[in-house]
Write an enzyme that holds these catalytic residues in place. Structure first.
Site, PDB file in Angstrom:
ATOM      1  N   GLY A 363       0.823  -1.203   0.000  1.00  0.00           N
ATOM      2  CA  GLY A 363       0.000   0.000   0.000  1.00  0.00           C
ATOM      3  C   GLY A 363       0.851   1.243   0.000  1.00  0.00           C
ATOM      4  N   PRO A 364       0.249   2.393  -0.196  1.00  0.00           N
ATOM      5  CA  PRO A 364       1.005   3.655  -0.223  1.00  0.00           C
ATOM      6  C   PRO A 364       1.573   3.995   1.146  1.00  0.00           C
ATOM      7  CG  PRO A 364      -1.359   4.054  -0.314  1.00  0.00           C
ATOM      8  CD  PRO A 364      -1.187   2.588  -0.446  1.00  0.00           C
ATOM      9  N   PRO A 365       2.496   4.947   1.212  1.00  0.00           N
ATOM     10  CA  PRO A 365       3.077   5.327   2.503  1.00  0.00           C
ATOM     11  C   PRO A 365       2.031   5.916   3.445  1.00  0.00           C
ATOM     12  CG  PRO A 365       4.401   6.162   0.670  1.00  0.00           C
ATOM     13  CD  PRO A 365       3.129   5.651   0.088  1.00  0.00           C
ATOM     14  N   GLY A 366       2.219   5.647   4.729  1.00  0.00           N
ATOM     15  CA  GLY A 366       1.393   6.283   5.748  1.00  0.00           C
ATOM     16  C   GLY A 366       0.062   5.633   6.014  1.00  0.00           C
ATOM     17  N   GLY A 368      -0.250   2.588   7.522  1.00  0.00           N
ATOM     18  CA  GLY A 368      -0.178   1.751   8.717  1.00  0.00           C
ATOM     19  C   GLY A 368       0.378   0.366   8.502  1.00  0.00           C
ATOM     20  N   LYS A 369       1.209   0.166   7.477  1.00  0.00           N
ATOM     21  CA  LYS A 369       1.742  -1.178   7.217  1.00  0.00           C
ATOM     22  C   LYS A 369       2.703  -1.621   8.327  1.00  0.00           C
ATOM     23  CE  LYS A 369       3.501   0.019   3.227  1.00  0.00           C
ATOM     24  NZ  LYS A 369       3.070   1.434   3.225  1.00  0.00           N
ATOM     25  N   THR A 370       3.633  -0.746   8.691  1.00  0.00           N
ATOM     26  CA  THR A 370       4.609  -1.112   9.723  1.00  0.00           C
ATOM     27  C   THR A 370       3.946  -1.299  11.079  1.00  0.00           C
ATOM     28  OG1 THR A 370       6.326   0.110   8.531  1.00  0.00           O
ATOM     29  CG2 THR A 370       6.761  -0.428  10.832  1.00  0.00           C
ATOM     30  N   SER A 686      -3.405   0.603 -18.147  1.00  0.00           N
ATOM     31  CA  SER A 686      -4.711   1.115 -17.745  1.00  0.00           C
ATOM     32  C   SER A 686      -5.020   2.487 -18.316  1.00  0.00           C
ATOM     33  CB  SER A 686      -4.811   1.157 -16.213  1.00  0.00           C
ATOM     34  OG  SER A 686      -3.827   2.019 -15.687  1.00  0.00           O
ATOM     35  N   LYS A 729      -7.655   4.033  -7.250  1.00  0.00           N
ATOM     36  CA  LYS A 729      -8.023   4.931  -8.340  1.00  0.00           C
ATOM     37  C   LYS A 729      -9.315   5.685  -8.026  1.00  0.00           C
ATOM     38  CE  LYS A 729      -5.663   2.165 -11.859  1.00  0.00           C
ATOM     39  NZ  LYS A 729      -5.795   1.289 -13.038  1.00  0.00           N
TER      40      LYS A 729
END
Length: 808
Positions: A363-366, A368-370, A686, A729
């Site tokens: 997913g994009p930064p920020g 909550g992955k970490t 796309s 998107k």
């Protein structure tokens, strides 16, 4: 008592004499000795002495390794000596024979250049009247000499003769001190003692200490000879050292270190193969001198073997309800991801082990992955370690360096496990999509073994050189995109996509997590500052257009710091940050309200893309002019995107009649397709329908609706194929103010993941083919501007596409 002055040759001794400093040599009166003189000052003093009755003062310097000396570096008592012979050597040094005459005390040195000159005072031997006490000391010394002889110390014949014939006890003491004493300091003490009785006492004490050393050495030699047998010389030296340590009742630092390492290795619970390897290295360490570089290398290796956990583990405390509570506390929404994590934990609880796919949060930064990894560690009761892979290009960072390299260390996998001290931590491999490769190897290939549940049970680190069990480690990976991860590595992971947040979701996250956290971190309380919903919306819309909430938290932190300053300087409290206060705190808005066009235009279509920082929109522009039938593509388009443009052109050419174009239109017209923000690389299929709509708009002069966005891949037959990243998107389209969104019909299933507020704000149109797309994208009842009478009156609708690293 009486003073006795001796001068058998009746030589007149001047009060000023040249001085030669000696290294580690003490000259006694009435003893002849050869000297080698080579220093400049000493040679100058020797030349001066040869001009003045061959008399010179010989005195020992305090520090043997000091070359440039001053009078303060010399002892105060030396010997006036007579130069008997001199021999000049080829290297300009001089070998000479000198005979000591008198003890002298150096009162001062009036001259230091080109040599030392000393004012001296002769020290006379002082003898006591009671000769009986002196005789007793002489007998004691004689007995000590006999002990020296019994211990096998060889004595010259003239020395033995002097022992029986020498009448002067002072001279006898000097003679014995010169031959038997081993240190410069002991000899100097004898030279400085003018009192004959005390000189003999000191000599007797020094000889007694020498005898004790010799006896101890003799005992050690006897012990060693009994135990040595037919062993080699190395064994003999080791036993000698052992015997010395037994006599002293202590062990040396090296032996103590070996014993400590042996004890720690025996107490460490290791696999049998590892224990055997470690003990073998310890035996090597015991045989290597401590000054050897290999000694420190082996010691460091053994320290790592002890620090790395081999059996130590933390007990899993899996409570699904508690885990759900922890995930809900730490993260808002992400329901699908949370459900998957809970399913994963339930399987672990049933099986009692981790053996399955590796989770990879994409997913994009920020978003909550970490922090999701940290929450999983909390839920399991395990220790957590995060390893950033961004920019790593050396395979040795994963596998470690071989010990043949200077400064070698284990790889960062083993280092991380050693740091947490357990073999079953939650180990997060962050930014796995940013691993590089160069001449030092491919770290991604090294990770294949780490992340394969069938192989990592016997992972081999190059430094440890023994198998290490990684099967109990719970590996979690994070990435912004999956396209840059090598397929073999991606195949070992189960991808969980975490899309960006909507506007309302960001507001709830800010309310629940970000604002309380920043108020606490900036030293404030909730009574001192509050945020209105409109203020938070203002920050979200005008200052932090992003998929995650990292910049949102940063701007909230900036406001809290400014509020803290207000409280400190103006003693204000109870401040409420409203929408109109945001610009005062943060300055001019950084983000324009919308990225779509201000009006409907010809040849401009709006599309959406998935980028490493979330969804985004870009504009696709198309224009035509007289030429030779060339297709020009600009904007750093990748190979796939260029192929999409060519496919769009081929489709329009095949439908030239339907668009009112002559057969030779494309032969005498150049077409230029451009995607703005040319510094950003873009690729992916796309953007196909976006390019097609922009191209049709350009050749037909029909404007495209500015608030219509689209995504989809086209074929030469006009079919619309599904693409990925639908949620990201649609979020981008929602943020940009798009009202209608054209979506491939086969992507209808992906709408189940879209938040209700997004679906309600967008009029989503499904398209199977190009005709479906065209009916939604062009302005209704648009006024047709014929192009050389080649434009068909049939109405179509163009599309605007914005692409930033478009991915299909």
């Amino acid at each position: 008592m009486k003073a006795k002055k001796q001068n058998p040759e009746n030589i007149r001794i001047p009060t000023d004499l040249p001085v030669v400093a000696l290294k580690n040599t003490v000259i006694f009166p009435y003893l002849a000795i050869p000297l080698l003189i080579g220093r400049g000052k000493s040679l100058s003093a020797l030349d001066e002495a040869l001009k003045r009755e061959n008399l010179i003062v010989l005195v020992c310097q305090k520090e043997d390794d000091k070359e440039d000396i001053s009078p303060e570096d010399l002892y105060q008592v030396g010997t006036v000596s007579l130069i008997k012979q001199t021999f000049k050597l080829p290297d300009n040094s001089v070998k000479c024979v000198v005979e000591g005459m008198f003890r002298v005390r150096i009162r001062d040195c009036p001259q230091t250049e080109p040599h030392f000159t000393a004012r001296i005072e002769i020290l006379e031997d002082v003898e006591e009247v009671d000769r009986e006490e002196l005789e007793n000391i002489r007998l004691t010394i004689q007995a000590q000499i006999e002990n020296f002889l019994h211990l096998g110390i060889p004595f010259p014949a003239d020395l033995l003769s002097a022992l029986s014939t020498q009448q002067s006890l002072g001279r006898l003491a000097d003679l014995l001190a010169s031959y038997l004493l081993t240190t410069k300091e002991e000899k100097q003490q004898i030279l400085e003692e003018a009192h004959v009785g005390r000189r003999l006492e000191k000599l007797s004490n020094f000889l007694g200490e020498e005898l004790r050393k010799l006896r101890l050495q003799s005992q050690i030699m006897s012990k060693v000879q009994e135990e040595m047998g037919k062993t080699q010389r190395e064994y003999f030296l080791r036993q000698q050292l052992k015997a010395i340590q037994e006599e002293l009742g202590e062990t040396d630092e090296g032996t103590a270190e070996i014993n400590d390492l042996r004890k720690r290795l025996e107490e460490k619970k290791m696999p049998e193969e590892v224990q055997k390897k470690a003990m073998k290295e310890l035996d090597r360490l015991a045989r290597i001198p401590s000054a050897s570089p290999e000694h420190s290398w082996i010691r460091t290796y053994l320290e790592w073997m002890i620090d790395v956990p081999w059996t130590e583990r933390t007990d899993d405390k899996i409570d699904i309800q508690e885990a759900k509570k922890i995930l809900d506390q730490d993260h808002y929404d992400l329901e699908k991801v949370k459900e998957h994590i809970l399913d994963f934990l339930a399987v672990i609880k049933l099986k009692g082990e981790i053996k399955g796919p590796i989770l990879c949060f994409v997913g994009p930064p920020g978003v909550g992955k970490t922090s999701l990894g940290q929450s999983i560690a909390r839920a399991l009761g395990r220790k957590f370690y995060r390893m950033s892979l961004g920019g790593i290009r050396d395979e040795a960072e994963i596998r470690g360096h071989r010990r043949t390299y200077v400064g070698a260390l284990p790889g960062r996998i083993v280092q991380g496990i050693a740091q947490v001290g357990a073999i079953n931590p939650v180990f997060m491999l962050d930014e796995i999509d940013k691993v590089g490769a160069d001449f030092r190897g491919d770290p991604s290939a090294a990770l294949l073994e780490v992340l394969d549940p069938e192989q990592n049970k016997s992972f081999t680190d190059n430094y440890l050189a023994v198998p290490y069990d990684l099967s109990q480690v719970m590996f979690i990976c994070t990435a912004n995109v999956v396209e840059t991860i090598i397929p073999a590595l991606l195949d070992r992971m189960e991808v969980l996509r975490i899309p960006g947040y909507t506007r309302d979701e960001k507001l709830r996250i800010a309310r629940r997590h970000l604002v309380p956290k920043q108020i606490k971190e900036q030293g404030l309380t909730e009574y001192q500052v509050t945020f209105s919903d409109q203020a938070l919306y203002e920050i979200i819309d005008q200052y932090t257009r992003e998929a995650g909430v990292r910049n949102l938290e940063r701007e909230i932190s900036n406001i809290c710091r400014k509020v803290a300053r207000e409280i400190v300087t103006r003693e204000k409290t109870g401040l409420k940050v409203s929408a109109k206060d945001v610009e005062k705190f943060l300055g001019v808005p950084k983000i324009s309200p919308s990225q779509i066009e201000d009006e409907d235009k010809v040849g401009v279509a709006t599309g959406v893309a998935v980028t490493p920082i979330g969804g985004d929109i870009l504009l696709v522009e198309a224009t035509i002019y007289s030429g030779e039938g060339k297709l020009i593509l600009t904007g750093q388009l990748g190979d796939v995107m260029q192929e999409s443009a060519k496919a769009a052109l081929s489709y329009v050419e095949s439908k030239a009649d339907e668009f009112g174009l002559t057969k030779d239109f494309f032969k005498k017209t150049d077409i230029h397709i451009h995607v703005p923000e040319g510094a950003i690389p873009k690729d992916g299929p796309s953007a196909g329908i976006t390019m097609l709509v922009a191209l049709i708009s350009a050749v037909t002069k029909k404007p495209v609706k500015r608030d219509v966005g689209m995504t989809g891949e086209i074929t030469l037959r006009g079919r619309i194929l599904p693409v990925g990243g639908i949620k990201s998107k649609l979020l981008a389209a929602h943020r940009a103010g798009i009202k209608t969104f054209v979506l491939p019909a086969k992507n209808e299933k992906d709408l189940t993941e879209i938040p209700r507020e997004i679906k309600s704000s967008l009029d989503i149109k499904l398209a199977d083919n190009v005709d479906d797309v065209l009916q939604y994208t062009f302005v209704e009842e648009a006024k047709v501007t014929p192009l050389e009478s080649q434009v068909s009156p049939r109405k179509r609708k163009p599309v605007t596409v914005q692409v930033s690293e478009l991915s299909g």
